[in-house]
Scaffold this active site. Sequence first.
Site, PDB file in Angstrom:
ATOM      1  CG  HIS A   1      -3.620  -2.969   1.103  1.00 30.19           C
ATOM      2  ND1 HIS A   1      -4.884  -2.616   1.499  1.00 30.19           N
ATOM      3  CD2 HIS A   1      -3.479  -4.293   1.403  1.00 30.19           C
ATOM      4  CE1 HIS A   1      -5.499  -3.676   2.015  1.00 30.19           C
ATOM      5  NE2 HIS A   1      -4.661  -4.699   1.973  1.00 30.19           N
TER       6      HIS A   1
ATOM      7  CG  ASP B   1      -3.673   1.260  -2.786  1.00 30.62           C
ATOM      8  OD1 ASP B   1      -3.515   0.271  -2.037  1.00 30.62           O
ATOM      9  OD2 ASP B   1      -4.602   2.076  -2.622  1.00 30.62           O
ATOM     10  CG  HIS B   2      -1.979   2.654   0.936  1.00 30.33           C
ATOM     11  ND1 HIS B   2      -2.649   3.639   1.596  1.00 30.33           N
ATOM     12  CD2 HIS B   2      -2.910   2.013   0.180  1.00 30.33           C
ATOM     13  CE1 HIS B   2      -3.939   3.596   1.264  1.00 30.33           C
ATOM     14  NE2 HIS B   2      -4.119   2.619   0.409  1.00 30.33           N
TER      15      HIS B   2
ATOM     16  CG  ASP C   1      -7.039   2.455   2.077  1.00 27.63           C
ATOM     17  OD1 ASP C   1      -6.977   3.653   1.763  1.00 27.63           O
ATOM     18  OD2 ASP C   1      -6.634   1.532   1.339  1.00 27.63           O
TER      19      ASP C   1
ATOM     20  CG  HIS D   1      -2.939  -0.049   4.898  1.00 30.59           C
ATOM     21  ND1 HIS D   1      -3.214   1.273   4.616  1.00 30.59           N
ATOM     22  CD2 HIS D   1      -3.541  -0.766   3.910  1.00 30.59           C
ATOM     23  CE1 HIS D   1      -3.953   1.342   3.520  1.00 30.59           C
ATOM     24  NE2 HIS D   1      -4.153   0.111   3.058  1.00 30.59           N
TER      25      HIS D   1
ATOM     26  CG  HIS E   1      -8.276  -1.420   4.853  1.00 31.84           C
ATOM     27  ND1 HIS E   1      -9.151  -1.716   3.838  1.00 31.84           N
ATOM     28  CD2 HIS E   1      -7.079  -1.133   4.266  1.00 31.84           C
ATOM     29  CE1 HIS E   1      -8.508  -1.607   2.678  1.00 31.84           C
ATOM     30  NE2 HIS E   1      -7.245  -1.260   2.911  1.00 31.84           N
TER      31      HIS E   1
ATOM     32  CG  HIS F   1      -8.536   5.207  -1.841  1.00 31.57           C
ATOM     33  ND1 HIS F   1      -8.036   4.797  -3.053  1.00 31.57           N
ATOM     34  CD2 HIS F   1      -7.928   4.446  -0.905  1.00 31.57           C
ATOM     35  CE1 HIS F   1      -7.165   3.811  -2.858  1.00 31.57           C
ATOM     36  NE2 HIS F   1      -7.073   3.579  -1.559  1.00 31.57           N
TER      37      HIS F   1
END
Length: 260
Positions: free
Chosen positions: A54, A56-57, A134, A52, A108, A172
């Site tokens: 985001h 942090d990905h 996530d 996805h 998410h 995570h």
Amino acid sequence: MKLIPLPAFSDNYIWMLHDARRALVVDPGDAQPVFDFLQQSGLQLEAILVTHHHADHVGGVNALRERTGARVWGPARERIPQPCSPLHQGDRIDVLGVGFDVFDVPGHTAGHIAYYAADITANDDSAPVLFCGDTLFSGGCGRLFEGTPAQMLASLDALAALPGATRVCCTHEYTLSNLRFAQAVEPGNADLAHHVAHCEALRKRLAPTLPSSIELERRINPFLRSRLPTVVRSVAQFDPSAHDEAGIFAALREWKNGFR
Ligand code: ZN
Ligand code: FE
């Protein structure tokens, strides 16, 4: 093949699969831990799988692609750093000789996808491997930023229906805090109490609590158990107005959002 979580930021894992020569990574939010590992181990990065959009990905995608030439795959319905080969529900891709089936798992984010390898041998284990971003965490699930509770419930149902031995590679290290909430929901769940002790010992020596398994998550994760009478009763204490399946799931997610 080897399957390893590379720690990134404060609590992310960038999952890597490699055959001692070629590697793939999933959701590289940061390029540096990947570069370091590739260099140390003499590996060539062939592919990047994204679940996805985001930061942090995807934060490390461009730097990794520029330096290694790796091909990037990602969800068709999200804005991923380009060029990226778009994937939909039902697609199947072959990377490093491993076949991955693509699932749409909205909730998410709206276009979130997951990657499932049924036929793989990694770390001398032939259990399937799931990269779920996530969507599913050990003992929990992602926050509903873009999707509805009904969508997330359907996404988790699809993942929970995978073979029990499936190795669940979440992005995570949220397990201990998720399990604290799970125990508030199901104080009488003996499997949960047992797993808390196991994970506390792992974290004490900074070892990952992942991968989990689908079978374990079915026994301990309240978000896969929201239709069970014990969970329904607990949720009713938090929100007596919650009634249908999606409403109970929504209330459970709300409860977790405010849980400390
Ligand atoms: Zn995310
Ligand atoms: Fe994340």
